[in-house]
Design a protein around this motif. Sequence first.
Motif, PDB file in Angstrom:
ATOM      1  N   VAL B 219     -71.660 -92.877 -25.978  1.00  0.00           N
ATOM      2  CA  VAL B 219     -71.677 -93.365 -27.358  1.00  0.00           C
ATOM      3  C   VAL B 219     -71.516 -94.884 -27.369  1.00  0.00           C
ATOM      4  O   VAL B 219     -72.190 -95.591 -28.107  1.00  0.00           O
ATOM      5  N   ASN B 223     -74.422 -97.364 -28.920  1.00  0.00           N
ATOM      6  CA  ASN B 223     -74.140 -98.146 -30.121  1.00  0.00           C
ATOM      7  C   ASN B 223     -73.882 -99.629 -29.874  1.00  0.00           C
ATOM      8  O   ASN B 223     -73.792-100.397 -30.818  1.00  0.00           O
ATOM      9  N   TYR B 225     -74.132-103.341 -29.580  1.00  0.00           N
ATOM     10  CA  TYR B 225     -75.070-104.439 -29.781  1.00  0.00           C
ATOM     11  C   TYR B 225     -74.434-105.764 -29.396  1.00  0.00           C
ATOM     12  O   TYR B 225     -75.117-106.733 -29.128  1.00  0.00           O
ATOM     13  N   PHE B 226     -73.086-105.782 -29.324  1.00  0.00           N
ATOM     14  CA  PHE B 226     -72.380-107.033 -29.075  1.00  0.00           C
ATOM     15  C   PHE B 226     -72.821-107.662 -27.746  1.00  0.00           C
ATOM     16  O   PHE B 226     -73.189-108.840 -27.702  1.00  0.00           O
ATOM     17  N   GLN B 241     -80.254-101.064 -30.759  1.00  0.00           N
ATOM     18  CA  GLN B 241     -79.397-101.610 -31.811  1.00  0.00           C
ATOM     19  C   GLN B 241     -79.820-103.026 -32.215  1.00  0.00           C
ATOM     20  O   GLN B 241     -79.678-103.404 -33.377  1.00  0.00           O
ATOM     21  N   LEU B 244     -82.806-102.604 -34.374  1.00  0.00           N
ATOM     22  CA  LEU B 244     -82.356-102.145 -35.687  1.00  0.00           C
ATOM     23  C   LEU B 244     -81.807-103.308 -36.502  1.00  0.00           C
ATOM     24  O   LEU B 244     -82.047-103.411 -37.700  1.00  0.00           O
ATOM     25  N   SER B 281     -82.524 -93.336 -35.292  1.00  0.00           N
ATOM     26  CA  SER B 281     -81.668 -93.975 -34.295  1.00  0.00           C
ATOM     27  C   SER B 281     -80.312 -93.286 -34.154  1.00  0.00           C
ATOM     28  O   SER B 281     -79.587 -93.555 -33.206  1.00  0.00           O
ATOM     29  N   THR B 282     -79.964 -92.427 -35.073  1.00  0.00           N
ATOM     30  CA  THR B 282     -78.629 -91.817 -35.032  1.00  0.00           C
ATOM     31  C   THR B 282     -78.648 -90.373 -34.547  1.00  0.00           C
ATOM     32  O   THR B 282     -77.721 -89.924 -33.875  1.00  0.00           O
ATOM     33  N   ILE B 285     -77.854 -89.353 -30.650  1.00  0.00           N
ATOM     34  CA  ILE B 285     -76.478 -89.416 -30.156  1.00  0.00           C
ATOM     35  C   ILE B 285     -75.628 -88.336 -30.828  1.00  0.00           C
ATOM     36  O   ILE B 285     -74.691 -87.809 -30.233  1.00  0.00           O
TER      37      ILE B 285
END
Lengths: 319, 307
Positions: B219, B223, B225-226, B241, B244, B281-282, B285
Motif C-alpha cells: 500500500v 500510494n 508520491y512524495f 500517483q 494522477l 487507480s484505487t 489496491i
Amino acid sequence: MSKDRTTLSAAGPKRGIVGQFLHDWQLWLMLLPAIVYIFIFCYMPMYGVQLAFRKYDFAKGIYGGEWMGLTYFKQYFTGPMFKTTVVNTFVIAVTSILFSFPAPIVLALIINQVRQERWKRTVQTVVYIPYFISTVVLVSMLNVLFAQKGGVLSDLLKTLGLVPQKANLLGQKQYFVWMYVFSGVWQGMGWNSIIYLAALSGVDPSLHEAAKIDGANALQRVIHVEFPALVPTIMILLIMNMGSILNVGFDKVFLMQNTLNKNVSEVISTYVYHLMAPTTGAPQFSLATAVGLFTNVVNFGFLMIGNFISKRITGTGLM
Amino acid sequence: MDNAKKIDLAPRKSMMQESRGDRIFHAIMIALTITTFIVIIYPLWFVVIASISNSDLVNQGKVTILPVDIRFYGFQQIMKDSRIWLGYRNTLIYVVFGTILNMIITMPAAYALSRPDFKARNPVMMYFVFTMYFSGGLVPTYMVVNKLGLINTPWILIIMVALNTYNLIIARTFIQNTIPNDLYESAMLDGANHFTIFWHIVLPLSKAIIAVEILYYAVFHWNDYFNALIYTSGAEVQPLQMVLRRILLQNEAFASGNGGVQGGYAQSSADQVKYAVIIVSTVPILLVYPFVQKYFEKGVMIGAVKG
C-alpha cells in the motif's frame, strides 16, 4: 556435539566481544542488509546535517562549504516565515490529534458493542476502505465533493446550515484546517481502530460478568471495564504521536495548498520543500537543512516530554 | 437433543433479561454504526455513480443516490490515455520489486532481533529505533541520494524505503511472541543453524505477519508520491500517483478557472474522467485487502499490541 550443547544455555560460556560476534555471525548476516540500508539512508544524512551550519558550496560538496555557525537558524527565527510556519504547524497538528486520536477509540468501543456478527463484519470492512485511498486521490475527492459549485457534500453542509450559503470550503482559509482534519478522521478512523478492537477482544469475559453481577449497566461496563483495557495502548500511541507533532504530513498539506490558503497552509515541512525547490530563484539548501534540523530537535523534545509524563502518570512509556 | 437445546438457549435468555436502559444503549450503538457506515461509504459511492453519470447533471447536483443517464465516456478516455498506462506500469514495477526487497530485508532482521540469546539485540534495536525519531531531513537525504547517482532512476523508488522501522518492530514482536522457544531449542539440538530455523520453522509459522507486512509495504509503494516528487522528474520513471496529480490536481486549477470559456461539453467530460481515474487507480489496491484479511487481525494483534 557436546560443544554445540554448551552454547545453547542462556548464560553460556564467557566470550569476548569478538568471540560473541563470531558466535552470532549468522544473526549478524541476517541483519546486515537492514543495518547497511539504515546507515546509508538514515545515518549518512544525519552526518549531512552539518550543512545547516555551512554555506552550500556546489564545488566542495556538503561538507566543504564555509562554516557559518548559527547564521541560518538566526535567519529562520528572525524571518517572517518563522511565526507563520510554526503557528500553522501547531494549529494543524493539535487540531488533528484532538479529533483524529479519540475517533478510532470511540469507533472501536461502538463496534465492540454490536452483537450482530454479520453487521459488525460489514461495518469493519467498510471503515477500513478509506485507508487504501492515496493522498492524491483523497485530495482530488475533496476538490470535487466540496467544490463551491455542484459539490455534493458542500451542498449538503449548506442545506443543513452547517456552513454559510456562500462558503467556499476549498478556497476560504478558515476552512482549511477543518477540511484537513476531518478528511484525516474519515480516512484513518477505521484503520486505526483495528489495534483497539484487538485490545478489546483480549478483555477477559469474566470481568464483564462480574460487572454485570455488581449491577453495572452497558454504558458503565464500557467506561469501567472496556476503556481501562485500552489505556496502555492509548498511552503508547499518544506518546508516539507526540514525537511527530511537528511532522505534520507533508503529503496532504502540500496537495491541498493553493494560492488562496497559503498563509494558513504553509507548514514547516512544505516550507522546507519550497526552500529546496523554489518556483523562482535559487534553492536555499543550508536554510532548508537548518529548518529541518529545528523540527527534529523540537520533535525529539516533545517525545521525551510525552514519555516522561506518561511514565509519571501511568507507568507505561516507550523507554 | 432436547437437553442440548435448552443449554443452548440459556445464555440467550439471560441476554433478553437485560434492562431497558441497556436495550436503548444497544439501539444507540447500532444507530451510530449505521451513521458511520453511511459517512464512510457515501463519498466512495458518489465517486462511483458520478463516474458513469451525465456530468452536466452531476454538476447541477442532480446525481445524489443513483447514477443518472449512464455513460462510460470517462472510462473510454482513460483506456486511450497512454500517460496513465505508463504510470500504471511503473507503479506495478515499484510495488512488486519494492515489496519483495522490503520483505527480504525486514524478515531476516526481525528474526535476528527476536532471538533472546542474541547478545547485541538491544543496542542494535536502538540503532533502528533512533531513526524513527531523528533524521537528517530532506536536504541531506537528497544530497546522499544524489551522490549515489540515484536521482531520476527507477531504482530510487524501489530502494528509498527498503525498510520501515515500525514494520520491523511489529514483525520482531510477532516472531518473539508466537513461536515457542522449545521449537528453537529442539531444532538447535538437531543441529539446525539460524538459516534453517528461519526458513523452515519461522517463516511457515509467520504467515499472518508476512501478510500484514506485505499489505503495509505494498500500500505504501502504491500510494507513495512524495519520493517520486522529490527524487524523480522524468515522466518515463514516474509512478501512477504523479500522473494522477498532474491529471487530477494540476489540471484542476485550469478547468475551474476557465470552465465558462471552455464550454459545457469539454468541462463535464473532464469531470467524468476525473471520477473514473479515481476508481481505476484505487480499485487494484483495494482488491489486495480481501486476500490478506484472513491473516490480518491476528497479525496486527500479536505484532502491534505489545510493540
